[in-house]
Design a protein around this motif. Structure first.
Motif, PDB file in Angstrom:
ATOM      1  N   LEU A 155       0.850  -1.191   0.000  1.00  0.00           N
ATOM      2  CA  LEU A 155       0.000   0.000   0.000  1.00  0.00           C
ATOM      3  C   LEU A 155       0.883   1.237   0.000  1.00  0.00           C
ATOM      4  N   ALA A 156       0.476   2.248  -0.776  1.00  0.00           N
ATOM      5  CA  ALA A 156       1.246   3.487  -0.871  1.00  0.00           C
ATOM      6  C   ALA A 156       0.885   4.409   0.284  1.00  0.00           C
ATOM      7  N   THR A 157       1.223   3.967   1.493  1.00  0.00           N
ATOM      8  CA  THR A 157       0.988   4.766   2.692  1.00  0.00           C
ATOM      9  C   THR A 157       2.314   4.988   3.411  1.00  0.00           C
ATOM     10  N   LEU A 158       2.254   5.765   4.476  1.00  0.00           N
ATOM     11  CA  LEU A 158       3.454   6.045   5.260  1.00  0.00           C
ATOM     12  C   LEU A 158       3.318   5.459   6.668  1.00  0.00           C
ATOM     13  N   ASP A 159       2.662   4.305   6.772  1.00  0.00           N
ATOM     14  CA  ASP A 159       2.434   3.706   8.080  1.00  0.00           C
ATOM     15  C   ASP A 159       3.733   3.418   8.814  1.00  0.00           C
ATOM     16  N   GLN A 160       4.738   2.915   8.085  1.00  0.00           N
ATOM     17  CA  GLN A 160       6.006   2.592   8.746  1.00  0.00           C
ATOM     18  C   GLN A 160       6.702   3.867   9.236  1.00  0.00           C
ATOM     19  N   LEU A 161       6.668   4.912   8.435  1.00  0.00           N
ATOM     20  CA  LEU A 161       7.258   6.183   8.866  1.00  0.00           C
ATOM     21  C   LEU A 161       6.468   6.769  10.034  1.00  0.00           C
ATOM     22  N   ASN A 162       5.151   6.608  10.006  1.00  0.00           N
ATOM     23  CA  ASN A 162       4.339   7.105  11.115  1.00  0.00           C
ATOM     24  C   ASN A 162       4.764   6.464  12.437  1.00  0.00           C
ATOM     25  N   TYR A 163       5.113   5.200  12.382  1.00  0.00           N
ATOM     26  CA  TYR A 163       5.513   4.491  13.598  1.00  0.00           C
ATOM     27  C   TYR A 163       6.846   5.007  14.133  1.00  0.00           C
ATOM     28  N   TRP A 164       7.800   5.235  13.229  1.00  0.00           N
ATOM     29  CA  TRP A 164       9.141   5.619  13.651  1.00  0.00           C
ATOM     30  C   TRP A 164       9.336   7.131  13.765  1.00  0.00           C
ATOM     31  N   PHE A 165       8.407   7.901  13.258  1.00  0.00           N
ATOM     32  CA  PHE A 165       8.621   9.346  13.202  1.00  0.00           C
ATOM     33  C   PHE A 165       8.857   9.986  14.579  1.00  0.00           C
ATOM     34  N   PRO A 166       8.105   9.632  15.631  1.00  0.00           N
ATOM     35  CA  PRO A 166       8.396  10.250  16.938  1.00  0.00           C
ATOM     36  C   PRO A 166       9.834  10.036  17.395  1.00  0.00           C
ATOM     37  N   MET A 167      10.383   8.832  17.139  1.00  0.00           N
ATOM     38  CA  MET A 167      11.777   8.581  17.532  1.00  0.00           C
ATOM     39  C   MET A 167      12.747   9.422  16.700  1.00  0.00           C
ATOM     40  N   ILE A 168      12.433   9.596  15.416  1.00  0.00           N
ATOM     41  CA  ILE A 168      13.282  10.438  14.573  1.00  0.00           C
ATOM     42  C   ILE A 168      13.240  11.877  15.077  1.00  0.00           C
ATOM     43  N   MET A 169      12.073  12.307  15.484  1.00  0.00           N
ATOM     44  CA  MET A 169      11.934  13.679  15.985  1.00  0.00           C
ATOM     45  C   MET A 169      12.699  13.892  17.281  1.00  0.00           C
ATOM     46  N   LEU A 170      12.836  12.839  18.064  1.00  0.00           N
ATOM     47  CA  LEU A 170      13.606  12.959  19.307  1.00  0.00           C
ATOM     48  C   LEU A 170      15.077  13.229  19.032  1.00  0.00           C
ATOM     49  N   VAL A 171      15.519  12.964  17.829  1.00  0.00           N
ATOM     50  CA  VAL A 171      16.890  13.267  17.438  1.00  0.00           C
ATOM     51  C   VAL A 171      16.960  14.614  16.720  1.00  0.00           C
ATOM     52  N   PHE A 172      16.038  14.851  15.824  1.00  0.00           N
ATOM     53  CA  PHE A 172      16.133  16.033  14.954  1.00  0.00           C
ATOM     54  C   PHE A 172      15.671  17.314  15.644  1.00  0.00           C
ATOM     55  N   ILE A 173      14.590  17.276  16.396  1.00  0.00           N
ATOM     56  CA  ILE A 173      14.077  18.497  17.042  1.00  0.00           C
ATOM     57  C   ILE A 173      15.077  19.060  18.050  1.00  0.00           C
TER      58      ILE A 173
END
Length: 967
Positions: A81-99
């Protein structure tokens, strides 16, 4: 062509981004006009960040991490499926590094360089400085997010060949943007607390961690209610709407309030210089702490209020995958407040590709049910146990309390068929009523299953459906056709109907009153005896709605007597006894009542044999068993919408493809009083064949081309028939708003209401069973036979609200490029498999001919000796010796052939397995290439720009330095 679609998709998302950036630009211009100091602070920080190569390094890391999270997990290609479900799951952790990387220098760097005092002496308020810093960080994050969005969108556009859901992707990134706004404000608090960049980074990550990890509270909290409260306070729940393509007021309010509270704390921290040194410093400190706590309490209350009273929600997805049908909303609106409904859904952590879309749809719709119920002030409690292990406590709860157990399904992976277990079911409760859906099969509309189950437990009242007992034996039984006893299982369609109706078998031994059943289902009524047949016709004339499936040549059930064939008597005990042909009802009587013309000819014993329809169209070339008598009623053949499957009746409105096998044609008589609506019609290259021609074709003595007498396009094979005076009165309940009308009015308008289908194979059990057998889905069948049959029954009973829900098919964007490669690989497998089979058959034929040749001379000797033995010239012993030698040699040859056959079969099967494995490896190789390119390529643009900025900066630094000092 695909490149054009990709380009159009990119232009569309750029248009979305342009509108969004214009709105942000308007805010910035407003700030520049009203808060010049704040605008100056924002401009200084923004330019300073991107004039430093370090900023581009962080940007490169951010794009890299988002690409890895989006496309590298196995689940991305498994879901297809052309969704971003996997990114949605990991995005908060990525933000903990980038923000924290953005916010750590917002104020800590000013303190380290001593420029904070300069800022504080500017003719600007504390609010100007804080908001300027915040908008600078937000602008940096927005620019970074645009890089990530364009790279991710480009990858998805290529994978979907431009047919991705632009609204879903844009809304998801809008959600990321709101998450960033909230986390930036919190990260700024850490920067205002310290002058050390490293400490600022660590504190920024720590302060944001509770919001990012709140969704995991259930794993560490012993109290379920407390865990749910913690989960609701994190960013996962409000972001979930955005991740599903829904813009909701409650989610926006949550992020804005969190950001506002954090910014207010920043203003307290920057303004503490005004009162920390005074005599009332401690009192002021407590005063501001009380203010901050009050704002937190206000935020919590406001969030809870707006969640329970949603101001507005809008599904931005192009496929409307996060929307409920109007009929579903009406059902929720009309629920009884005194009968709360509890839904417990259980979903295993591993769901195969074929069930990924069903899982996605189920989770989406359950969340929309919860949101719609909250908006309508209706009590629907949704408990979702997602990602559970097959042997976990939740799985045990599902099995013990609701009977939802792991279901075994067969799937093909890496060139071999394997069995896997999954849990994908739900239980519905309301008072003492309870309905369980053990598994949501991928062929059944999820929303329909949900609505039907909720309606059943909410009302507890079902309409009555009578199943006419005929040769078809839909309720199961014993058939004596062909003088042999045959056990017939209950038709799976009955189980499907029993979920919605009170199903009862009717043997027509007595007349049927009009109010006895809400509808009848009669399959092959021509097999009834004359008395039973007359009672059925009388009931139809009396206004009992009836679905009739009458087949001129049944294929799927050999025990059903064809329309034009005599009905043979069943055998007696142990198949003995029997008799001649039994009397049958005259089907022409029914056709006369329904004002139908059925093309055909007279048959033996006064019977009438309808013609069979043919059509040249097969949308599934891999379905090799199909021929011109397999009628794919396909909207792809229509010259205008609704021509093949009528849009004039809710039964077929919105359907795209139905398969009928060896079906007959049916036409309306001219000048009749009844209203006829053609539901299913053949395509432009089609016609009819008489029964004799069909027999010639099936026997192999003739071909279709030889028997065709001409083309008769657009031949109806199914019709909806009703009294012209009633018109579409039964459709008035389509939105569910007329459910409260009295039955007296309905009965007063009763007249003939029939759905006539000239085929019984259209409801073959295989069409229901195939939904539970993923092996068949390699053909990617899109047949809607089951939906057609259920719609027909619902239309007859007047309960058309379920038709609206059942026809509300969600459109999901799939990875077409990968699908095309899979289909190409499967096509190659089928081609090579046929070649292997052909080689096998040819080699076996040659070997058999060789054996026959070797035995021929010996056989001739035996025959000659037998002739001489008859004349008395050869003794019996000589003949017997020769016969024995012949038999021994023949047995040896056959044994050798059997051994060779077995070896060849092993070799053939191994070759087929090797081809399948190579095909799967080819698909996997493409997926790995996509992963690599999707992760690596987006990093180059920010990296190149960063190198250019670094080089430019170095050149400027060296401009006024003498060459001697550079040495």
């Amino acid at each position: 062509m695909a490149l054009n679609y990709v380009s159009m998709a990119l232009l569309s998302v750029l248009l979305y981004d342009a509108v969004f950036l214009l709105l942000l630009l308007g805010i910035v211009l407003l700030l520049a006009g009203t808060k010049r100091a704040a605008f100056a602070v924002m401009k200084r920080n923004f330019i300073g960040y991107f004039s430093n190569p370090t900023g581009y390094v962080f940007l490169c890391i951010f794009v890299f991490l988002t690409s890895v999270a989006a496309f590298w997990p196995y689940e991305f290609f498994n879901a297809n499926l052309a969704t971003l479900d996997q990114l949605n799951y990991w995005f908060p952790m990525i933000m903990l590094v980038f923000i924290p990387a953005i916010t750590m220098s917002i104020w800590a760097e000013e303190k380290r360089q001593g420029t904070d005092e300069l800022l504080l002496t500017l003719p600007a308020s504390d609010f100007d400085i804080v908001i300027g810093k915040y908008m600078a960080a937000a602008s940096i994050f927005t620019a970074s997010l645009l890089f990530s969005q364009l790279s991710t969108f480009t990858t998805l556009a290529i994978l979907t060949e431009g047919s991705l859901d632009i609204g879903l992707i844009f809304t998801t990134y809008l959600g990321y943007w709101f998450v960033g706004l909230a986390m930036i404000a919190i990260g700024m608090i850490a920067s205002f607390l310290t002058g050390n960049l490293t400490v600022g980074f660590i504190l920024g990550a720590l302060f944001n961690a509770p919001l990012a990890f709140a969704s995991l509270a259930e794993a560490v909290s012993p109290s379920k209610q407390f865990a749910e409260w913690i989960q609701g306070s994190g960013i996962a729940r409000p972001f979930d709407d955005f991740g599903r393509g829904v813009i909701s007021s409650s989610s926006i309010i949550y992020f804005m309030l969190v950001a506002s509270v954090a910014l207010y704390v920043c203003m307290i921290l920057i303004g503490r210089r005004h009162w920390t040194g005074g005599k009332d410093g401690n009192q002021m400190a407590w005063h501001y702490v009380a203010r901050a706590v009050a704002m937190v309490v206000f935020t919590v209350g406001a969030v809870m209020l707006f969640r329970s009273h949603e101001l507005g929600r809008r599904d931005m997805t192009e496929g409307k995958v996060s929307s409920l049908a109007d009929a579903t909303k009406n059902l929720i609106r009309n629920l009884d407040d005194d009968r709360p409904i509890v839904i417990d859904a259980f979903i295993s952590n591993e769901v195969p590709e074929l069930y990924a879309q069903t899982r996605y749809e189920l989770i989406n719709l359950l969340k929309e049910f919860r949101a719609e119920a909250a908006k309508r002030n209706r009590t629907i409690e949704v408990n979702m146990y997602d990602g559970i292990d097959l042997f976990s406590e939740d799985a045990a709860l599902a099995a013990e309390r609701f009977g939802i157990e792991p279901v075994t399904r067969t799937f093909r992976e890496k060139g071999a068929y394997t069995q896997k277990q999954l849990i994908l079911g739900a239980a519905f409760r309301s008072g003492l009523e309870k309905v369980t859906v053990p598994i949501f099969e991928y062929g059944i509309p999820v929303e329909y299953e949900l609505v039907r189950s909720i309606n059943t437990v909410a009302s507890g009242v079902r309409k009555r459906l009578g199943i006419v007992k005929s040769d078809a034996n839909l309720m199961g039984g014993v058939s004596m056709a062909g003088m042999q006893m045959q056990r017939i299982d209950k038709h799976p369609l009955i189980d499907e109907l029993a979920k919605q109706y009170e199903v009862e078998e009717v043997d027509l031994t007595a007349p049927i009153s009009p109010d006895m059943f809400d509808a009848l289902l009669a399959v092959q009524p021509s097999s009834l005896d004359p008395q039973q047949f007359d009672r059925l016709v009388t009931a139809i004339q009396a206004g009992v709605p009836t679905a009739i499936f009458e087949d001129p040549r049944p294929v799927g059930a050999s025990y059903i007597t064809a329309t034009g064939d005599p009905k043979q008597a069943g055998g007696g005990f142990m198949g003995m006894g029997g008799g001649g042909p039994q009397p049958k009802g005259d089907i022409r009587t029914l056709w006369s009542v329904l004002e139908l013309n059925v093309p055909g000819s007279a048959a033996a014993q006064g019977m009438y044999a309808p013609d069979l329809a043919w059509q040249q169209h097969n949308p599934y070339p891999a379905l090799e068993a199909a021929n011109e008598l397999w009628l794919f009623i396909d909207e792809a053949l229509a010259s205008e919408p609704g021509e093949s499957l009528s849009d004039d009746n809710p039964i077929t409105a919105g359907l795209n493809q139905v398969l009928a096998i060896f079906a007959g044609g049916v036409e309306a008589k001219e000048g009749g009083k009844l209203k006829h609506t053609s539901l299913l019609q053949t395509g432009p290259v089609s016609g009819t064949l008489d029964a004799n021609s069909v027999r010639q074709i099936l026997s192999g003595s003739a071909t279709l081309a030889q028997e065709i007498q001409g083309i008769n396009p657009r031949m109806p094979i199914a019709m909806a028939i009703e009294d012209g005076a009633s018109d579409d009165g039964a459709q008035s309940g389509g939105d569910g708003s007329d459910e409260g009308e009295s039955e007296d009015t309905e009965n007063a308008n009763k007249g003939i209401k029939v759905v006539y289908v000239a085929d019984t194979d259209v409801i073959l059990p295989e069409f229901l069973i195939i939904r539970a057998d993923p092996k068949q889905m390699e053909l990617r069948l899109q047949l809607q036979n089951v939906t057609f049959a259920l719609n027909a029954i619902d239309w007859l009973t007047g309960d058309t609200s379920f038709i609206d829900v059942r026809n509300h098919e969600l459109n999901f964007a799939s990875l077409k490029m990968i699908d095309a490669r899979k289909e190409q690989a499967n096509s190659q497998v089928r081609k090579r498999s046929r070649e292997f089979q052909t080689d096998f058959d040819e080699t076996l034929r040659v070997a058999q001919e060789k054996i026959d040749t070797e035995l021929q001379s010996l056989r001739e000797e035996v025959e000659k000796l037998q002739e001489e033995r008859e004349d008395g010239e050869v003794p019996q012993s000589v003949l017997q010796e020769k016969l024995t030698a012949f038999q021994i040699k023949q047995e040896n040859q056959q044994r050798m052939l059997a051994v060779r056959r077995e070896r060849m079969e092993r070799e053939r099967d191994q070759k087929i397995r090797d081809v399948r494995r190579e095909a799967d490896q080819d698909v996997t190789a493409i997926q790995n290439q996509v992963k690599t390119l999707a992760v690596a390529l987006p990093c180059f643009p920010p990296l190149i720009v960063g190198i250019m900025v670094f080089a430019s900066r170095r050149l400027r630094e060296r401009e006024n330095i003498s060459k001697s000092r550079l040495k």
